[in-house]
Structure formats: C-alpha cells, structure tokens
Design a protein around this motif. Structure first.
Motif, PDB file in Angstrom:
ATOM      1  N   UNK A  36      21.968   7.016   2.251  1.00  0.00           N
ATOM      2  CA  UNK A  36      20.947   7.982   1.853  1.00  0.00           C
ATOM      3  C   UNK A  36      21.636   9.315   1.592  1.00  0.00           C
ATOM      4  N   UNK A  37      21.287   9.946   0.492  1.00  0.00           N
ATOM      5  CA  UNK A  37      21.944  11.204   0.121  1.00  0.00           C
ATOM      6  C   UNK A  37      20.950  12.147  -0.517  1.00  0.00           C
ATOM      7  N   UNK A  38      20.747  13.298   0.079  1.00  0.00           N
ATOM      8  CA  UNK A  38      19.980  14.349  -0.588  1.00  0.00           C
ATOM      9  C   UNK A  38      20.869  14.959  -1.670  1.00  0.00           C
ATOM     10  N   UNK A  39      20.280  15.440  -2.776  1.00  0.00           N
ATOM     11  CA  UNK A  39      21.078  15.907  -3.920  1.00  0.00           C
ATOM     12  C   UNK A  39      22.165  16.900  -3.525  1.00  0.00           C
ATOM     13  N   UNK A  40      23.384  16.579  -3.909  1.00  0.00           N
ATOM     14  CA  UNK A  40      24.503  17.478  -3.658  1.00  0.00           C
ATOM     15  C   UNK A  40      24.942  17.566  -2.215  1.00  0.00           C
ATOM     16  N   UNK A  41      24.457  16.653  -1.408  1.00  0.00           N
ATOM     17  CA  UNK A  41      24.752  16.719   0.026  1.00  0.00           C
ATOM     18  C   UNK A  41      25.599  15.520   0.455  1.00  0.00           C
ATOM     19  N   UNK A  42      25.890  15.457   1.741  1.00  0.00           N
ATOM     20  CA  UNK A  42      26.757  14.393   2.221  1.00  0.00           C
ATOM     21  C   UNK A  42      26.025  13.047   2.265  1.00  0.00           C
ATOM     22  N   UNK A  43      26.818  11.989   2.377  1.00  0.00           N
ATOM     23  CA  UNK A  43      26.284  10.629   2.436  1.00  0.00           C
ATOM     24  C   UNK A  43      25.988  10.246   3.877  1.00  0.00           C
ATOM     25  N   UNK A  44      24.898   9.539   4.067  1.00  0.00           N
ATOM     26  CA  UNK A  44      24.561   9.021   5.385  1.00  0.00           C
ATOM     27  C   UNK A  44      24.380   7.511   5.287  1.00  0.00           C
ATOM     28  N   UNK A  45      25.174   6.756   6.044  1.00  0.00           N
ATOM     29  CA  UNK A  45      25.056   5.304   6.054  1.00  0.00           C
ATOM     30  C   UNK A  45      23.821   4.912   6.841  1.00  0.00           C
ATOM     31  N   UNK A  54      23.676 -11.362   7.818  1.00  0.00           N
ATOM     32  CA  UNK A  54      24.116 -10.324   8.750  1.00  0.00           C
ATOM     33  C   UNK A  54      23.678  -8.967   8.244  1.00  0.00           C
ATOM     34  N   UNK A  55      23.026  -8.182   9.098  1.00  0.00           N
ATOM     35  CA  UNK A  55      22.678  -6.803   8.767  1.00  0.00           C
ATOM     36  C   UNK A  55      22.856  -5.947  10.014  1.00  0.00           C
ATOM     37  N   UNK A  56      23.259  -4.709   9.789  1.00  0.00           N
ATOM     38  CA  UNK A  56      23.480  -3.779  10.887  1.00  0.00           C
ATOM     39  C   UNK A  56      22.900  -2.432  10.508  1.00  0.00           C
ATOM     40  N   UNK A  57      22.440  -1.705  11.510  1.00  0.00           N
ATOM     41  CA  UNK A  57      21.986  -0.333  11.258  1.00  0.00           C
ATOM     42  C   UNK A  57      23.193   0.589  11.166  1.00  0.00           C
ATOM     43  N   UNK A  58      23.050   1.606  10.338  1.00  0.00           N
ATOM     44  CA  UNK A  58      24.131   2.544  10.132  1.00  0.00           C
ATOM     45  C   UNK A  58      24.071   3.717  11.093  1.00  0.00           C
ATOM     46  N   UNK A  59      24.693   4.805  10.667  1.00  0.00           N
ATOM     47  CA  UNK A  59      24.823   5.974  11.535  1.00  0.00           C
ATOM     48  C   UNK A  59      23.552   6.826  11.560  1.00  0.00           C
ATOM     49  N   UNK A  60      22.783   6.781  10.476  1.00  0.00           N
ATOM     50  CA  UNK A  60      21.558   7.567  10.392  1.00  0.00           C
ATOM     51  C   UNK A  60      20.375   6.637  10.595  1.00  0.00           C
ATOM     52  N   UNK A  61      19.526   6.989  11.553  1.00  0.00           N
ATOM     53  CA  UNK A  61      18.348   6.174  11.809  1.00  0.00           C
ATOM     54  C   UNK A  61      17.425   6.189  10.594  1.00  0.00           C
ATOM     55  N   UNK A  62      16.935   5.021  10.230  1.00  0.00           N
ATOM     56  CA  UNK A  62      16.070   4.920   9.060  1.00  0.00           C
ATOM     57  C   UNK A  62      14.915   3.980   9.354  1.00  0.00           C
ATOM     58  N   UNK A  63      13.763   4.275   8.786  1.00  0.00           N
ATOM     59  CA  UNK A  63      12.604   3.403   8.930  1.00  0.00           C
ATOM     60  C   UNK A  63      12.650   2.236   7.957  1.00  0.00           C
ATOM     61  N   UNK A  64      13.642   2.202   7.112  1.00  0.00           N
ATOM     62  CA  UNK A  64      13.766   1.128   6.149  1.00  0.00           C
ATOM     63  C   UNK A  64      14.365  -0.116   6.806  1.00  0.00           C
ATOM     64  N   UNK A  65      14.191  -1.245   6.143  1.00  0.00           N
ATOM     65  CA  UNK A  65      14.798  -2.502   6.583  1.00  0.00           C
ATOM     66  C   UNK A  65      15.535  -3.132   5.410  1.00  0.00           C
TER      67      UNK A  65
END
Lengths: 113, 114
Positions: A36-45, A54-65
């Motif tokens: 996830x990336x807001x415009x011009x900002x850093x990337x969040x996994x 196999x699926x794993x959650x990343x570093x940024x909590x997200x309500x997505x699946x």
C-alpha cells in the motif's frame, strides 16, 4: 511476454462496497506481494505469499484479505470499503532464489467515497 | 530487524548534472542484496540497479552506478548526466539471504530541472 498485471488501474467506489483488486504474473514466480502506498510516499507491505495456498500478513495491518489458489494469481479483497482505504495498491512478484529482485505491477489507484 | 534509511526526502538538480542519492542500512547479516528502484510519476516501479554484498566491485548500469561501502553499511546511487526522464521517486531496498521480503527505505523524490 513475461509481465505482471493489475486490474483495474483506477477504481472509484462508494463506502461499504466489496472490492477485489486483481494481480497476475506470467513469470512463474513463487513469491507475490501486496504493498500500500500513498502518492509519493513510502511503501508498506500488507500481504505476501510464498506460493500456492500460503499467505502471510505484512508489516502494515490491513483489513484486506488475499488468496493464492494459483501460482500466477494473487487477488486482494476488501469486504467493506471505507474512505481510509483510499490509496495506491502495488502488486509485485519475485523468484525464491537470488538475486530476489521484485517486479512490480502498474498499481491500482483506489478511491473510496 | 533490518532497517533502511534514506536521509534525503527531496533533491533537485539541473539536467546533465550528476546527482548522488544516499542510503544507509542496518544489519548484522553478512550475505544480503541491495537494490535501487525508480518510480516515475504515475508510472510503474522498475529496478534500476542491484548489488550483491559478496561482490566488492560496485555495480554499474549505463549512467547509474552505486558506491557500496559494506563496512559503513552505505549504498549510494549516482546518476551521471541526469536527464528529465530521471525525475522520479527512488527507493533503496535491502534483502538478506533467505529472507521472504524486501525492506524499503522511505524514498527520495528526485526532480531534474531543464
């Protein structure tokens, strides 16, 4: 031609709607990622996958699946979109062996009204 | 945990000048990989250059080269003869051998002025 695809490129949707962002790659890569990336900002996994089923959650909590039923396909789903989900979502893939470089899709710019 | 720091949020240079973007990282690992990615405005993220930590020679790709200082944990990107098309966000990234994911820096917004 080997590549990574994302659809849709742009999506404007109302609050409460269910959405699925598609990501497909034709490179045969085992690993896939959602950022996830807001415009011009850093990337969040937010999610990643080592391979099928196999699926794993990343570093940024997200309500997505996410799901990984096929090697080439890694869709992201939001059951109930909210304005706070407005952002750009980038999909990427890589091999499991060196040099590990990731290949990125063109992104989906999501706006929730 | 590994961290990557890009201390220059924004940079701006004139066309044809040389510019250097800095990146430092923190790790106790000996085997790892470093990358510079470029994200032009509203366009796809692409790999610019990569460096394997076990290689002493600095990587070079046309006008792009790196200064890899392993002891100092520094990995700067030099762009020579800069062009308008180099205008982009640049991200430094780190991956240790066998890890599952890249660690990205915060990014540097580079503007090349005509």
């Amino acid at each position: 031609e080997a590549d990574i695809y994302q659809t849709p490129r742009y999506l404007v949707i109302g609050t409460g709607k269910k959405i699925t962002l598609e990501c497909s790659q034709t490179m045969g890569h085992d690993k896939m990622y959602w950022y996830q990336q807001d415009p011009g900002m850093e990337l969040h996994l937010i999610h990643y996958s080592y391979g099928v089923n196999s699926t794993e959650k990343g570093d940024l909590s997200s309500e997505s699946t996410v799901s990984r039923i096929r090697t080439e396909h890694f869709p992201l789903t939001l059951e109930s979109a909210r304005p706070s989900h407005t952002s750009q979502y980038l999909c990427a893939s890589s091999e499991s062996r060196p040099p590990y470089e990731q290949y990125f899709g063109p992104g989906t710019r999501l706006t929730v009204t | 945990a590994q961290t990557v720091t890009q201390s220059q949020p924004e940079m701006s240079v004139q066309e044809a000048e040389t510019v250097t973007l800095s990146c430092t990282y923190d790790t106790s690992e000996n085997n790892y990989y470093l990358f510079w990615y470029k994200q032009p405005p509203s366009r796809q993220m692409i790999l610019v250059i990569r460096q394997e930590a076990y290689k002493q020679q600095n990587a070079t790709e046309n006008r792009f080269s790196v200064n890899f200082q392993k002891a100092a944990k520094s990995f700067s990107l030099k762009i020579s003869d800069s062009q308008l098309g180099d205008t982009a966000m640049y991200f430094c990234a780190f991956m240790r051998e066998g890890a599952q994911k890249l660690v990205f820096g915060q990014g540097t917004r580079l503007t090349i002025n005509p």
